[in-house]
Every structure is written in C-alpha cells, then in structure tokens.
Design a protein around this motif. Structure first.
Motif, PDB file in Angstrom:
ATOM      1  N   TYR A   1       0.861  -1.183   0.000  1.00  0.00           N
ATOM      2  CA  TYR A   1       0.000   0.000   0.000  1.00  0.00           C
ATOM      3  C   TYR A   1       0.899   1.234   0.000  1.00  0.00           C
ATOM      4  CZ  TYR A   1      -3.826  -3.140   1.257  1.00  0.00           C
ATOM      5  OH  TYR A   1      -4.757  -4.147   1.253  1.00  0.00           O
ATOM      6  N   GLY A   2       0.867   1.993  -1.080  1.00  0.00           N
ATOM      7  CA  GLY A   2       1.661   3.210  -1.170  1.00  0.00           C
ATOM      8  C   GLY A   2       2.859   3.016  -2.083  1.00  0.00           C
TER       9      GLY A   2
ATOM     10  N   ASP B   1      -2.176   2.364  -4.938  1.00  0.00           N
ATOM     11  CA  ASP B   1      -1.859   3.784  -4.731  1.00  0.00           C
ATOM     12  C   ASP B   1      -2.923   4.597  -5.460  1.00  0.00           C
ATOM     13  OD1 ASP B   1       1.073   5.430  -4.009  1.00  0.00           O
ATOM     14  OD2 ASP B   1      -0.528   6.503  -5.067  1.00  0.00           O
TER      15      ASP B   1
ATOM     16  N   MET C   1      11.695  15.283  -4.003  1.00  0.00           N
ATOM     17  CA  MET C   1      12.668  16.393  -3.917  1.00  0.00           C
ATOM     18  C   MET C   1      12.494  17.416  -5.034  1.00  0.00           C
ATOM     19  SD  MET C   1      13.967  13.271  -3.464  1.00  0.00           S
ATOM     20  CE  MET C   1      13.782  12.499  -1.885  1.00  0.00           C
TER      21      MET C   1
ATOM     22  N   GLY D   1       3.164   6.853   3.691  1.00  0.00           N
ATOM     23  CA  GLY D   1       3.795   8.169   3.782  1.00  0.00           C
ATOM     24  C   GLY D   1       3.057   9.201   4.623  1.00  0.00           C
TER      25      GLY D   1
ATOM     26  N   MET E   1       2.764  19.884  -2.296  1.00  0.00           N
ATOM     27  CA  MET E   1       4.027  19.152  -2.386  1.00  0.00           C
ATOM     28  C   MET E   1       3.848  17.701  -2.790  1.00  0.00           C
ATOM     29  SD  MET E   1       6.496  21.184  -1.824  1.00  0.00           S
ATOM     30  CE  MET E   1       6.489  22.931  -1.438  1.00  0.00           C
TER      31      MET E   1
ATOM     32  N   ILE F   1      11.384  22.138   3.237  1.00  0.00           N
ATOM     33  CA  ILE F   1      10.533  22.367   2.065  1.00  0.00           C
ATOM     34  C   ILE F   1      10.291  23.865   1.856  1.00  0.00           C
ATOM     35  CG2 ILE F   1       8.266  21.895   1.061  1.00  0.00           C
ATOM     36  CD1 ILE F   1       8.271  19.203   2.473  1.00  0.00           C
TER      37      ILE F   1
ATOM     38  N   LEU G   1       6.852   0.800   6.501  1.00  0.00           N
ATOM     39  CA  LEU G   1       8.111   1.442   6.091  1.00  0.00           C
ATOM     40  C   LEU G   1       7.947   2.951   5.910  1.00  0.00           C
ATOM     41  CD1 LEU G   1       9.264  -0.984   3.223  1.00  0.00           C
ATOM     42  CD2 LEU G   1       9.715  -1.165   5.675  1.00  0.00           C
TER      43      LEU G   1
ATOM     44  N   TRP H   1      16.379   9.758   2.202  1.00  0.00           N
ATOM     45  CA  TRP H   1      17.780   9.343   2.355  1.00  0.00           C
ATOM     46  C   TRP H   1      17.876   8.084   3.227  1.00  0.00           C
ATOM     47  CZ3 TRP H   1      21.849  13.729   3.513  1.00  0.00           C
ATOM     48  CH2 TRP H   1      23.133  13.250   3.255  1.00  0.00           C
TER      49      TRP H   1
ATOM     50  N   ALA I   1      20.675  17.550   2.928  1.00  0.00           N
ATOM     51  CA  ALA I   1      21.077  18.421   1.818  1.00  0.00           C
ATOM     52  C   ALA I   1      19.915  19.354   1.534  1.00  0.00           C
ATOM     53  CB  ALA I   1      21.404  17.591   0.582  1.00  0.00           C
TER      54      ALA I   1
HETATM   55  C1  FAD Z   1       8.588  18.433  -1.173  1.00  0.00           C
HETATM   56  C2  FAD Z   1       9.396  17.404  -0.441  1.00  0.00           C
HETATM   57  C3  FAD Z   1      10.781  17.441  -0.533  1.00  0.00           C
HETATM   58  C4  FAD Z   1      11.542  16.484   0.123  1.00  0.00           C
HETATM   59  N1  FAD Z   1      12.901  16.524   0.006  1.00  0.00           N
HETATM   60  C5  FAD Z   1      13.647  15.548   0.568  1.00  0.00           C
HETATM   61  C6  FAD Z   1      15.053  15.525   0.380  1.00  0.00           C
HETATM   62  O1  FAD Z   1      15.619  16.399  -0.269  1.00  0.00           O
HETATM   63  N2  FAD Z   1      15.756  14.504   0.923  1.00  0.00           N
HETATM   64  C7  FAD Z   1      15.152  13.506   1.634  1.00  0.00           C
HETATM   65  O2  FAD Z   1      15.857  12.592   2.065  1.00  0.00           O
HETATM   66  N3  FAD Z   1      13.813  13.526   1.866  1.00  0.00           N
HETATM   67  C8  FAD Z   1      13.058  14.516   1.341  1.00  0.00           C
HETATM   68  N4  FAD Z   1      11.704  14.549   1.552  1.00  0.00           N
HETATM   69  C9  FAD Z   1      11.094  13.560   2.448  1.00  0.00           C
HETATM   70  C10 FAD Z   1      10.847  12.275   1.686  1.00  0.00           C
HETATM   71  O3  FAD Z   1      10.308  12.564   0.431  1.00  0.00           O
HETATM   72  C11 FAD Z   1       9.916  11.393   2.474  1.00  0.00           C
HETATM   73  O4  FAD Z   1      10.531  11.080   3.706  1.00  0.00           O
HETATM   74  C12 FAD Z   1       9.625  10.133   1.687  1.00  0.00           C
HETATM   75  O5  FAD Z   1       9.014  10.409   0.448  1.00  0.00           O
HETATM   76  C13 FAD Z   1       8.724   9.201   2.485  1.00  0.00           C
HETATM   77  O6  FAD Z   1       8.596   8.027   1.759  1.00  0.00           O
HETATM   78  P1  FAD Z   1       7.326   7.119   1.977  1.00  0.00           P
HETATM   79  O7  FAD Z   1       7.427   6.006   0.989  1.00  0.00           O
HETATM   80  O8  FAD Z   1       7.179   6.796   3.409  1.00  0.00           O
HETATM   81  O9  FAD Z   1       6.103   8.064   1.592  1.00  0.00           O
HETATM   82  P2  FAD Z   1       5.816   8.831   0.228  1.00  0.00           P
HETATM   83  O10 FAD Z   1       7.018   8.903  -0.614  1.00  0.00           O
HETATM   84  O11 FAD Z   1       5.116  10.074   0.604  1.00  0.00           O
HETATM   85  O12 FAD Z   1       4.793   7.877  -0.515  1.00  0.00           O
HETATM   86  C14 FAD Z   1       3.535   7.554   0.034  1.00  0.00           C
HETATM   87  C15 FAD Z   1       2.698   6.967  -1.089  1.00  0.00           C
HETATM   88  O13 FAD Z   1       1.532   6.379  -0.513  1.00  0.00           O
HETATM   89  C16 FAD Z   1       0.391   6.743  -1.262  1.00  0.00           C
HETATM   90  N5  FAD Z   1      -0.754   6.680  -0.319  1.00  0.00           N
HETATM   91  C17 FAD Z   1      -1.081   7.569   0.633  1.00  0.00           C
HETATM   92  N6  FAD Z   1      -2.149   7.136   1.335  1.00  0.00           N
HETATM   93  C18 FAD Z   1      -2.483   5.935   0.814  1.00  0.00           C
HETATM   94  C19 FAD Z   1      -3.494   4.962   1.121  1.00  0.00           C
HETATM   95  N7  FAD Z   1      -4.369   5.162   2.113  1.00  0.00           N
HETATM   96  N8  FAD Z   1      -3.562   3.826   0.370  1.00  0.00           N
HETATM   97  C20 FAD Z   1      -2.661   3.604  -0.639  1.00  0.00           C
HETATM   98  N9  FAD Z   1      -1.673   4.494  -0.963  1.00  0.00           N
HETATM   99  C21 FAD Z   1      -1.593   5.632  -0.246  1.00  0.00           C
HETATM  100  C22 FAD Z   1       0.711   8.139  -1.780  1.00  0.00           C
HETATM  101  O14 FAD Z   1      -0.034   8.453  -2.934  1.00  0.00           O
HETATM  102  C23 FAD Z   1       2.207   8.018  -2.073  1.00  0.00           C
HETATM  103  O15 FAD Z   1       2.442   7.579  -3.403  1.00  0.00           O
HETATM  104  C24 FAD Z   1      10.911  15.502   0.905  1.00  0.00           C
HETATM  105  C25 FAD Z   1       9.515  15.462   1.005  1.00  0.00           C
HETATM  106  C26 FAD Z   1       8.758  16.403   0.330  1.00  0.00           C
HETATM  107  C27 FAD Z   1       7.257  16.348   0.424  1.00  0.00           C
END
Ligand code: FAD
Length: 379
Positions: A17-18, A40, A49, A112, A120, A155, A284, A297, A335
């Motif tokens: 999921y996600g 998703d 980023m 996430g 964003m 951000i 995760l 990262w 960064a």
């Molecule tokens: C604008 C921005 C800039 C960033 N810059 C950096 C950076 O420079 N360096 C760095 O290390 N980190 C950065 N981050 C942080 C980093 O992007 C996040 O920590 C990371 O994306 C988290 O990964 P994740 O897989 O947990 O969640 P996400 O990457 O947010 O992915 C979550 C996914 O789950 C899906 N989803 C949500 N709810 C549901 C649901 N109920 N059912 C199914 N799917 C769902 C969403 O559509 C999305 O595709 C940044 C974040 C943002 C927003």
C-alpha cells in the motif's frame, strides 16, 4: 460507492500500500522475484525532492513524474486508497468508485505523510493532472508580488530558494513557529541558509505563527489577503504557501490496529520493520516509529532491509524474524538546496559543506531525479 466485495484475484504474494519512495523502490526490488500488487491513488511515482522546483519550473516535472506502468512494468497496480486495515485484509476504495478487499501473503504499509494540501504531494489523479497543477501554480507565482511561506523546514526553505532563482523580484516572507529554521539539522547549517536568504531580501520571522488572515491551508491556490502574525506583524500577500510539516497517513489503522499506533500516529515496528505482533505485516518510511529524521535518504536502508527479510520469509516461513534495520537516530545529515546553484550539505562525520558547486553536483542541479529514474529502471 458500491458495497465492499472481495476480488477473487486479490490474493497476491506481496501486497504494497503506497507507491512513494519506500513502496515503489520495494516493489521494484521484489517484482523480479515474486508477484507484487501495488495500491496507490496515483498512477505515477513522483520524485518528492523535485516538487519545490516543479512549482516554479513546471517543465522540470516532466522527468520527475514517472508512470507506474513504465517504472514498475512487472507490478500489478490498482489505483485506489486503503481505507481500513483489518486482520483479514485491506479495504480499498478504488478510483473507479468500487470497493474491494485485498490480502497478501506479505503486506507492506508505505503510505507516507499527509500534508495540509496537494502542493508538495498529489493525493489523487494522473501524472497529467499533476503536470497541469504545476503549470497553474507557476503562473500564480509569476503573478504574485508578495509571497508568504509558512514553515521554515527544508521544504519552505527550498521553495524560497527556487522562487528567488526562477521568479526574482518578489517580496518573500518566511514565517517559522520555532526559534530557528531547519530544526532537523544543525544550527550551523541553518545559520548559513538564513544568511543566504536574508542577503537576497527574504524576511525571516522566527518564533511567530499566523494569528489571523491566513489563507485556507487546504487550497494551495487560495486568494490574496493580509496576515497578522502572533508577533503583531501585518503582511499583505498575493500568495500564501503552506509548508508546514506532514503527519503520518495511518488513519486506516484506527479501527483494528490502534494499539500499534504511537501518540503521533506512527506505527510501532520491530527492528526487522514488521508491525509489532504481526510478522507478515511491514510498515516502512514516514509512517513507522523508527527514530530517525523522516527522509528518503534513510528510507533506502529500510527498503533494503525489508526486501531481504520479505524474500527470506517467503522462501522459508520458519526462518525467524530476519535482519534488523540500523536506525539513523540523531543523524542530522541533510542536503538543502537554494535554487539550482547553491545549498548546504550537512554530512555526519564530515560537517557542513557550503560550496555551491558541490551541493549543485550532489542535489541542487538535478534534485535527485536521475537517481530515482535509475533506481526505477528508467533513463
Ligand atoms: C517536497 C518534499 C521534498 C523532500 N525533500 C527531501 C530531500 O531532499 N531529501 C530527503 O531525504 N527527503 C526529502 N523529503 C522527504 C521524503 O520525500 C519522504 O521522507 C519520503 O518520500 C517518504 O517516503 P514514503 O514512501 O514513506 O512516503 P511517500 O514517498 O510520501 O509515498 C507515500 C505513497 O503512498 C500513497 N498513499 C497515501 N495514502 C495511501 C493509502 N491510504 N492507500 C494507498 N496508498 C496511499 C501516496 O499516494 C504516495 O504515493 C521531501 C519530502 C517532500 C514532500
């Protein structure tokens, strides 16, 4: 919405999921070896980023947005949202309007963070919808003389740098509730960034919140107004940009799994990244309670650990819990870009790097888009 039904083809080996940083990379890593289904609400992966640059240079989003069909060709993608997780499966609201219940031999939660609005991170729709949003937003920035950014985390800071570079001449005010910007990294890094922004005309208001007159946080394109801060400053604005932090998107856990949510809504996991007490269920990325800065990262290491543990558990279900993940607790590495030619890099064990050319090489020029395209098998 029709009544919930169980899709006869819903049983899959690994159900994720996600499809963000954690879910998409994991799906890619597993899909050569085992059948994977990804749920998703979007039909694309977007490099997070790149978002601050996409907002002012919409053409940059072309390569930052990657359709799942291209990036994850061996993965079955269902466009929908997990609405409730129960011990027997996940209830999913599909974008078609139908509901279905899904089960996996192994289930991975990687949903996430949720933000104030879609600025964003998109929350529904297609890559084309997202690209059109960026075009509209860039026009709005171009038409705005006074811009207030709420939130001095990475951000908000990165967006200020992008506006300075791509839409110079705007009056930018950054309002931060805490005593300094960039609380997640060192004071030294924050000082350097403050000096950079202030020397280019950005006004930074610390220890202040918006007392009145703020725009609707849920609408990134909301209209002009005059804000008054808790410190009494009146700030007329054409555009207010909400860059306040996210919160974990774990609402689907509340009914049946509230006992594994901590006070911040994060999911408690074991060192092997399974949900406490549920060996076939992983959590995760931003949603788990691993004690480290919530950053892509660090998530790469979580994905490696989960990938190895899942393959091992599928091969030999009696093999035990698998290998533990080593959290990056208190690691302030970060960064932060300031447009495409500047930024700061704080690296644990090395210290602060402020050479623009170097930060540009490692992040500012490309915003890590090539890195994620490569990881997802795209040129
Ligand atoms: C604008 C921005 C800039 C960033 N810059 C950096 C950076 O420079 N360096 C760095 O290390 N980190 C950065 N981050 C942080 C980093 O992007 C996040 O920590 C990371 O994306 C988290 O990964 P994740 O897989 O947990 O969640 P996400 O990457 O947010 O992915 C979550 C996914 O789950 C899906 N989803 C949500 N709810 C549901 C649901 N109920 N059912 C199914 N799917 C769902 C969403 O559509 C999305 O595709 C940044 C974040 C943002 C927003």
């Amino acid at each position: 919405m029709t009544h919930a039904m169980t899709d006869p083809n819903s049983a899959t080996t690994v159900l994720i999921y996600g499809g963000g940083v954690a879910g998409a990379l994991l799906a890619r890593g597993l899909s050569d070896a085992v059948p994977v289904t990804l749920v998703d609400p979007l039909d694309y992966f977007e490099v997070p980023m790149a978002a601050p640059r996409n907002l002012v240079q919409p053409a940059f989003a072309e390569r930052a947005i990657m359709p799942f069909a291209e990036a994850l060709p061996k993965v079955r993608h269902l466009q929908g949202r997990l609405t409730e997780l129960s011990p027997t499966g996940g209830l999913v609201a599909l974008s078609s309007g139908r509901e279905t219940t899904l089960r996996g031999q192994i289930t991975v939660l990687a949903t996430g963070s949720q933000y104030a609005n879609d600025l964003m991170r998109g929350t529904a729709g297609t890559g084309d919808t997202r690209r059109r949003f960026y075009e509209r937003y860039a026009q709005r920035v171009a038409q705005s003389r006074n811009i207030v950014i709420v939130g001095g985390g990475p951000i908000g800071v990165e967006l200020a740098g992008e506006i300075l570079e791509s839409a110079p001449g705007r009056k930018i005010t950054l309002v931060e509730a805490g005593p300094r910007i960039l609380a997640g990294t060192t004071p030294e890094a924050a000082r350097h960034v403050s000096r950079f922004l202030v020397s280019r005309g950005v006004e930074i208001l610390l220890d202040q919140t918006l007392a009145e007159g703020g725009s609707d946080p849920g609408d990134p394109l909301a209209g002009a107004g005059t804000a008054v801060t808790s410190g009494g400053r009146r700030i007329p604005y054409d555009l207010m940009v909400w860059c306040t932090g996210g919160r974990p998107g774990t609402g689907y856990m509340r009914r049946h799994f509230s006992s594994v949510l901590n006070e911040r809504g994060r999911i408690s996991v074991t060192p092997e990244l399974t949900v406490a007490g549920h060996p076939g269920l992983y959590a995760l990325g931003d949603i788990n309670d691993v004690d480290e800065n919530k950053m892509a990262w660090h998530i790469a290491g979580q994905v490696d650990t989960a990938c190895a543990n899942i393959l091992k558990a599928l091969k030999d279900p009696a093999a035990g819990p698998g290998r533990p993940y080593r959290p990056q607790t208190n690691n302030p590495s970060m960064a932060v870009t300031l447009g495409s030619k500047a930024g700061v890099l704080y690296l644990q064990g090395v210290g602060l790097v402020t050479w623009g050319w170097f930060v540009s090489l490692v992040k500012s020029r490309h915003m890590l888009v090539p890195k994620y395209r490569k990881a997802l098998g795209l040129k």
